[in-house]
Design a protein around this motif. Structure first.
Motif, PDB file in Angstrom:
ATOM      1  N   ILE A 175      25.511  24.848  31.192  1.00  0.00           N
ATOM      2  CA  ILE A 175      25.430  24.002  32.697  1.00  0.00           C
ATOM      3  C   ILE A 175      25.053  22.622  33.107  1.00  0.00           C
ATOM      4  N   ARG A 176      24.581  22.883  31.764  1.00  0.00           N
ATOM      5  CA  ARG A 176      23.691  21.524  32.025  1.00  0.00           C
ATOM      6  C   ARG A 176      24.175  20.370  31.286  1.00  0.00           C
ATOM      7  N   ARG A 177      25.021  20.187  30.234  1.00  0.00           N
ATOM      8  CA  ARG A 177      26.400  19.689  29.524  1.00  0.00           C
ATOM      9  C   ARG A 177      27.437  19.201  30.358  1.00  0.00           C
ATOM     10  N   ASN A 178      27.066  20.605  31.387  1.00  0.00           N
ATOM     11  CA  ASN A 178      29.011  20.175  32.313  1.00  0.00           C
ATOM     12  C   ASN A 178      28.362  19.728  33.608  1.00  0.00           C
ATOM     13  N   LYS A 179      26.758  19.570  33.907  1.00  0.00           N
ATOM     14  CA  LYS A 179      26.686  18.816  34.789  1.00  0.00           C
ATOM     15  C   LYS A 179      26.529  17.366  33.975  1.00  0.00           C
ATOM     16  N   LEU A 238      32.997  12.561  34.193  1.00  0.00           N
ATOM     17  CA  LEU A 238      34.123  12.518  35.016  1.00  0.00           C
ATOM     18  C   LEU A 238      34.059  12.286  36.365  1.00  0.00           C
ATOM     19  N   ALA A 239      33.099  12.058  37.209  1.00  0.00           N
ATOM     20  CA  ALA A 239      33.027  11.387  38.855  1.00  0.00           C
ATOM     21  C   ALA A 239      33.365   9.763  38.249  1.00  0.00           C
ATOM     22  N   PRO A 297      33.065  24.520  33.806  1.00  0.00           N
ATOM     23  CA  PRO A 297      32.596  24.200  32.814  1.00  0.00           C
ATOM     24  C   PRO A 297      33.418  23.071  31.805  1.00  0.00           C
ATOM     25  N   GLN A 298      33.788  23.284  31.705  1.00  0.00           N
ATOM     26  CA  GLN A 298      33.933  21.876  30.724  1.00  0.00           C
ATOM     27  C   GLN A 298      34.438  21.005  31.094  1.00  0.00           C
ATOM     28  N   PRO A 299      34.024  20.102  31.505  1.00  0.00           N
ATOM     29  CA  PRO A 299      35.721  18.553  31.852  1.00  0.00           C
ATOM     30  C   PRO A 299      35.515  18.229  30.462  1.00  0.00           C
ATOM     31  N   SER A 300      34.945  18.503  29.579  1.00  0.00           N
ATOM     32  CA  SER A 300      35.143  17.844  28.431  1.00  0.00           C
ATOM     33  C   SER A 300      36.127  18.788  27.530  1.00  0.00           C
TER      34      SER A 300
END
Lengths: 795, 145
Positions: free
Chosen positions: A751-755, A761-762, A552-555
């Motif tokens: 989940i959406r946000r993570n996506k 991030l990619a 989660p949270q690449p943020s």
């Protein structure tokens, strides 16, 4: 032969017929002659009869055992109903009417049917039943014996209940009569050593004690009616035979007893369905079983090995096949040995079998071994669980307890169908879950938590700083605090993770901790951060970090990187603590192992990574995280973008770089400067300037994140987006209410946000990769220059 | 799934063999018998190394036009042979492995029964011994039947 399931009415009817045919009162085998008469009376063609006999196994065995007889009767019913005769039809044909036997049997049948179908039959009707059975014989054979039998039986018919027909009524009398006559069984036992438990006990080589015990058991059975089924039922056949064979006096006594016991038996049978305990073990029985167990195995908590049990039960003279079936039923944990419970169950099944009960397909609930609750057959629902528990007394139940409940649910089916007896595999999975759990817990520990995948792109210098930090902090106590200090807003001593989360999101971390799905992440993040700090220089394993799905949270990672950027530019090592706080919130990604790895890489990826780290100058400890984070990103991106080669290169490069640190030093300095510049530049479209200032993009997003300042966000396009996303994610996460209902939505939202964050991030990763390449080229060129500048050193 | 399942003892005589009754069972018996050679070959090839390291699942022994034969051997040289229909392409190796694992577990349960003499046929015609084993095999073979 497949097992036979009979309804209560059928059971009674068949048992009566069996008793009728069992003129030799062996209770096990019926006279072939009688059986043949019976079958002929069923008005079936001869070949059908022959087929029935074949199917039920009598031809094979040469005699009609009780089970064979029952199966034959069932097949008669099947044939009479017009169904094809098959072995499977025994159990598959439902609602089969009772087999009809004509001639004199009609009366019996009608009466039987009536009696069995309704409870209103009075005993008088049974008296009428009595004549027919002998009448049958009379019609067929006309033997004198039958004649004699008939008058006798007719006399007996006056008795309230016919011995052949187990009267099911007279409920009011049954308890009393049963009780009163329950004493008679003892006398009956003495009369007929073969009766009831007699033959059963004898084979066990305990004639005296057995019979006495049996008597005691029998008498003891009187109080609990439901449990007397096996006993009283056993009474019936012997008494019936007695009636037919013995003098009237005896008959009277036994008849009365039979009547009473039979009545009780019937009633018990009816009641048993409600009690559901035809298999329950009485206390006396259990005591006897326990005593038997002790003779083999003094320790009640120990096991009886299979061989000893085999010898013991072989004494019961049951066929090996049946014994093996009993074993299969009773050895619940399939360990080849019997515990006390299993032994009692097996013993009980043997007793039942000796008394004519067919062995069940599945172990009755009341016989299931229980580890926790002895004799507790009440809770059906929990029984599977209990059974599972108890079924493995020898194994380590406690260790399995966490996963056992789910395991236990499947145990009954497992035991019965033996399809998935992969408890070991399940156990292993449970252990896996346990370990996973541990891994989740570990990060939460502030002391150990470090592994906050802070994308610290540590230059070698930073790595050193990190190491120094690590050494200094040791258990990262300071680390947690430092970040806390840095972040004025949400510094909380309670949980570094939380604080870091707060940092990252700028919101209270409570939401984080509350949300289930995110809790582990923030914790992990925090822990990763801290761990990274401590492990940054020490985990070479990052080369192959379990690519833990960028949780989660690449943020988070982003935020941490932002923090670091800012902190780095602003402060020195002192502020590392504060910076550290930020990173924790960051990236979920963090596999703690990965965190250090990326951190190591950082130095190599100086440019891109440095930007991250530089943004948080104070986060020297974070640097590794930072590096890690970016490394993670790079790594993840590389995985995603199939740039693993780069990663691989980076990893090894990072390590040597870290160690060498010399070449990196210059780079480091340069990078720090650039970072600081970046920070100062701030608003510049940093992301765009990736090519120019590799430091820019990372720090900017990181900075933004930490500050949660909108001003920074818009500047960096991608990064801001990313950070924005991250920030949003982070922000939202903490705000996730603790209620479970909202958690789901929150989870989905996250989940959406993570996506989204993932995609961002990619992209960032790809950019960083590019930066890395550039940096590497620079490095190479610099190194070449170095060598050129110091020619004499090589000499 | 499986068309035929066989358990062969260490001395290479069958302890249990069961096929779907649709076809000539003798053919399956013969296939299983011939597969024993392949099993032995694989065992000897791998057996040079430590027996412990030898994997129990032998994999595809040999394919024929219509069927594929898979093998599995235990540490006590008890062999399980399974014949699968070639048209059943959905069966993956993992599934075959799991089927063998179930077979092995059921066989172990039969072994645990003290009333079972090792070397006896696993009879499930009667009430008891091997019934669970047979049921398990039936569950594996039902889809084909």
């Amino acid at each position: 032969m497949e097992g036979l399931t009979l309804s209560d009415a059928e059971q009674k009817y068949y048992s009566d017929l069996f008793s009728y045919c069992d003129i030799e009162s062996t209770k096990k085998v019926v006279v072939n002659g009688r059986v043949l008469e019976l079958f002929r009376a069923a008005q079936l063609p001869n070949d059908v009869v022959l087929q029935i006999m074949e199917l039920c196994g009598a031809t094979r065995l040469g005699y009609f055992g009780r089970s064979q007889f029952y199966i034959a009767l069932k097949l008669v019913a099947v044939a009479q109903s017009g169904f094809p005769l098959r072995v499977e039809s025994i159990n598959t044909v439902k609602d089969l009417p009772l087999p009809r036997f004509v001639a004199s049997k009609n009366e019996q049948e009608s009466r039987h049917a009536a009696s069995y179908s309704s409870d209103s039959e009075n005993q008088g009707s049974y008296s009428g039943v009595i004549p027919p059975p002998p009448g049958r014989g009379q019609v067929k054979k006309g033997s004198v014996t039958h004649d004699t039998v008939q008058p006798r039986t007719s006399a007996d018919a006056q008795e309230p209940a016919s011995p052949v027909v187990s009267p099911q009524q007279s409920p009011p009398t049954s308890p009393h009569t049963w009780r009163k006559h329950s004493r008679h069984p003892s006398g009956g036992n003495s009369e007929r050593p073969l009766a009831g438990s007699g033959p059963f006990w004898f084979p066990f080589g305990e004639a005296q004690s057995g019979s006495s015990a049996g008597d005691a058991v029998w008498s003891g059975h009187s109080p609990p009616p439901p449990q007397e089924n096996w006993v009283s039922f056993a009474d019936t056949p012997p008494t019936s035979t007695l009636l037919t064979m013995h003098p009237a006096s005896v008959q009277d006594q036994t008849t009365v007893r039979t009547v009473a016991s039979a009545t009780t038996a019937i009633e018990i049978r009816r009641q048993s369905s409600s009690y559901d305990d035809p298999w329950k073990i009485t206390d006396e029985q259990r005591q006897y079983y326990v005593n038997q167990f002790k003779t083999i195995q003094p320790d009640l908590n120990g096991f009886i090995p299979g061989s000893a049990a085999k010898e013991f039960f072989t004494k019961s003279k049951l066929p090996i096949l049946e014994l093996s079936h009993i074993w299969e039923l009773s050895d619940f944990d399939k360990d080849g040995a019997l515990t006390l419970d299993e032994f009692c169950a097996a013993f009980h099944l043997v007793v039942a079998r000796k008394n004519g009960y067919d062995l069940p397909e599945k172990l009755p609930e009341s016989l299931m071994p229980k580890l926790i609750d002895l004799e507790d057959s009440a809770d059906v629902g929990d029984q599977p669980g209990e059974v599972g528990y108890s079924g493995s007394p020898a194994e380590a139940p406690p260790s399995k307890s966490p996963s056992m409940p789910s395991l236990n649910q499947t145990w009954p089916e497992l035991n019965q169908s033996s399809e998935q007896w992969e408890t070991f595999s399940e156990r292993s999975s449970s252990s896996q879950t346990l370990t996973q759990f541990d891994s989740n817990i570990a990060p939460a520990d502030p002391d150990t938590a470090i592994v906050h995948p802070v994308p610290i792109r540590m230059t070698p210098s930073k790595i050193h700083m990190q190491e120094m930090e690590l050494k200094r902090t040791g258990s990262d106590h300071t680390n947690p605090t430092s970040p806390l200090l840095v972040k004025p807003s949400d510094l909380s001593e309670e949980n570094k993770i939380n604080s870091s989360v707060k940092f990252a999101s700028g919101n209270t971390v409570d939401g984080y901790s509350s949300s289930d799905s995110f809790t582990s992440d923030p914790e992990q993040i925090g822990s990763n951060v801290t761990r990274q700090r401590s492990h940054s220089g020490t985990s070479p394993d990052n080369t192959a970090p379990p690519p833990p799905p960028p949780r989660p949270q690449p943020s988070h990672s982003r935020s941490s990187s932002l923090d670091m950027n800012r902190t780095f530019t602003v402060t020195t090592g002192q502020q590392q603590a504060g910076v550290v706080a930020h990173p924790p919130a960051v990236p979920p990604r963090p596999q703690p192992s990965q965190a250090p790895g990326p951190a190591v890489h950082r130095p190599v990826d100086a440019d891109g990574l440095m930007t991250h780290t530089s943004t948080s100058p104070q986060q020297i400890p974070e640097q590794p995280n930072f590096a890690d984070f970016s490394q993670f990103e790079v790594f993840a991106a590389s995985n995603v973008n199939e740039e693993q080669d780069d990663e691989a290169e980076k990893h090894p490069e990072v390590l040597p770089v870290e160690k060498a640190s010399d070449p990196a030093g210059s780079l480091r300095v340069a990078k720090t400067d650039s970072k600081t510049e970046e920070k100062t530049a701030a608003s510049a479209p940093a992301n765009v300037s990736k090519g120019t200032t590799p430091l820019a993009p990372p720090p900017k997003p990181v900075r933004r994140r930490l500050k949660s300042e909108d001003e920074l966000r818009p500047e960096v396009d991608e990064h801001t987006q990313k950070t924005g996303v991250l920030a949003a994610v982070l922000a939202s996460q903490p705000s996730i209410p603790r209620s479970i209902g909202k958690d789901k939505k929150a989870i989905q939202a996250s989940i959406r946000r993570n996506k989204e964050t993932n995609t961002v991030l990619a992209r960032l990763n790809s950019e960083l990769q590019q930066q890395l390449k550039d940096v590497l080229e620079e490095r190479i060129s610099l190194e070449v220059q170095l060598e050129q500048l110091r020619p004499f050193s090589h000499l | 799934m499986a068309v035929c399942v066989a358990v062969i003892a260490k001395e290479n005589y069958p302890l249990y063999i069961r096929s779907t009754p649709t076809e000539n069972e003798l053919k399956f018996h013969y296939m299983v018998h011939t597969s024993l050679d392949v099993v032995d070959e694989k065992i000897s090839a791998m057996g040079k190394a430590l027996v412990d390291q030898r994997e129990l699942y032998l994999g595809l022994l040999y394919p024929t036009e219509d069927y594929k034969v898979y093998g599995y051997v235990t540490n006590s040289k008890v062999k399980f042979v399974m014949v699968v229909d070639s048209s059943n392409t959905a069966l993956r190796d993992n599934e075959i492995r799991s089927m063998f694992r179930k077979l092995h577990n059921s066989y172990t349960d039969v072994m645990c029964n003290p009333f079972y003499n090792p070397g006896d046929r696993i009879q499930s015609r009667f009430v008891c011994l091997g019934r669970a084993f047979d049921n398990m095999v039936t569950s594996m073979m039902i889809p084909v039947c």
